[in-house]
Scaffold this motif. Structure first.
Motif, PDB file in Angstrom:
ATOM      1  N   UNK A  17      -4.650   5.226  -1.679  1.00 39.41           N
ATOM      2  CA  UNK A  17      -3.591   4.918  -0.719  1.00 39.41           C
ATOM      3  C   UNK A  17      -2.608   3.908  -1.299  1.00 39.41           C
ATOM      4  N   UNK A  18      -3.120   2.880  -1.920  1.00 37.55           N
ATOM      5  CA  UNK A  18      -2.263   1.832  -2.473  1.00 37.55           C
ATOM      6  C   UNK A  18      -1.360   2.358  -3.588  1.00 37.55           C
ATOM      7  N   UNK A  19      -1.932   3.091  -4.520  1.00 41.42           N
ATOM      8  CA  UNK A  19      -1.143   3.586  -5.653  1.00 41.42           C
ATOM      9  C   UNK A  19      -0.135   4.657  -5.228  1.00 41.42           C
ATOM     10  N   UNK A  20      -0.500   5.508  -4.285  1.00 42.57           N
ATOM     11  CA  UNK A  20       0.419   6.550  -3.831  1.00 42.57           C
ATOM     12  C   UNK A  20       1.605   5.938  -3.082  1.00 42.57           C
ATOM     13  N   UNK A  21       1.323   4.986  -2.194  1.00 40.22           N
ATOM     14  CA  UNK A  21       2.403   4.351  -1.437  1.00 40.22           C
ATOM     15  C   UNK A  21       3.296   3.518  -2.357  1.00 40.22           C
ATOM     16  N   UNK A  22       2.705   2.831  -3.326  1.00 41.87           N
ATOM     17  CA  UNK A  22       3.502   2.055  -4.273  1.00 41.87           C
ATOM     18  C   UNK A  22       4.381   2.966  -5.114  1.00 41.87           C
ATOM     19  N   UNK A  23       3.832   4.064  -5.619  1.00 40.90           N
ATOM     20  CA  UNK A  23       4.631   5.025  -6.385  1.00 40.90           C
ATOM     21  C   UNK A  23       5.732   5.637  -5.550  1.00 40.90           C
ATOM     22  N   UNK A  24       5.443   5.916  -4.300  1.00 39.91           N
ATOM     23  CA  UNK A  24       6.455   6.458  -3.394  1.00 39.91           C
ATOM     24  C   UNK A  24       7.580   5.450  -3.180  1.00 39.91           C
ATOM     25  N   UNK A  25       7.209   4.187  -2.988  1.00 38.92           N
ATOM     26  CA  UNK A  25       8.217   3.146  -2.797  1.00 38.92           C
ATOM     27  C   UNK A  25       9.088   2.952  -4.020  1.00 38.92           C
ATOM     28  N   UNK A  26       8.479   2.922  -5.191  1.00 43.69           N
ATOM     29  CA  UNK A  26       9.249   2.780  -6.427  1.00 43.69           C
ATOM     30  C   UNK A  26      10.162   3.993  -6.616  1.00 43.69           C
ATOM     31  N   UNK A  27       9.661   5.171  -6.294  1.00 47.36           N
ATOM     32  CA  UNK A  27      10.484   6.380  -6.405  1.00 47.36           C
ATOM     33  C   UNK A  27      11.680   6.351  -5.463  1.00 47.36           C
ATOM     34  N   UNK A  28      11.479   5.852  -4.255  1.00 47.33           N
ATOM     35  CA  UNK A  28      12.581   5.762  -3.294  1.00 47.33           C
ATOM     36  C   UNK A  28      13.634   4.766  -3.785  1.00 47.33           C
ATOM     37  N   UNK A  29      13.179   3.616  -4.257  1.00 48.97           N
ATOM     38  CA  UNK A  29      14.120   2.604  -4.744  1.00 48.97           C
ATOM     39  C   UNK A  29      14.912   3.134  -5.940  1.00 48.97           C
ATOM     40  N   UNK A  30      14.235   3.760  -6.885  1.00 51.92           N
ATOM     41  CA  UNK A  30      14.942   4.311  -8.042  1.00 51.92           C
ATOM     42  C   UNK A  30      15.884   5.436  -7.641  1.00 51.92           C
ATOM     43  N   UNK A  31      15.471   6.232  -6.674  1.00 49.81           N
ATOM     44  CA  UNK A  31      16.315   7.328  -6.211  1.00 49.81           C
ATOM     45  C   UNK A  31      17.603   6.807  -5.584  1.00 49.81           C
TER      46      UNK A  31
END
Length: 75
Positions: A17-31
């Motif tokens: 859960x932690x790694x998926x949500x963190x990756x999702x957040x980083x992806x949104x910010x970069x996007x």
């Protein structure tokens, strides 16, 4: 043995859960900031987080003699 197996599952689900949500957040910010609101950074970030969590879980379940957070001394 069942207690340790349950703890491994709990650790695995929390890590996933932690790694998926963190990756999702980083992806949104970069996007938003760099890639003109494209969707591939979001998918790549969440997929990378999920892949890292899967790898950690696989390693945790395949190494049954590691005890996390404790030092085992030979007698």
């Amino acid at each position: 043995m069942a207690d340790e197996y349950g703890r491994k599952w709990d650790r695995c689900l929390a890590d996933t859960a932690l790694k998926t949500v963190t990756g999702l957040g980083v992806g949104i910010v970069l996007s938003v900031l760099l890639f003109k609101r494209r969707t591939w950074p979001v998918a790549f970030g969440s997929g990378s987080g999920l892949g890292m969590a899967y790898s950690n879980c696989q390693h945790d379940f395949r190494s049954p003699y590691l005890i996390h957070g404790r030092m085992v001394k030979d007698q």
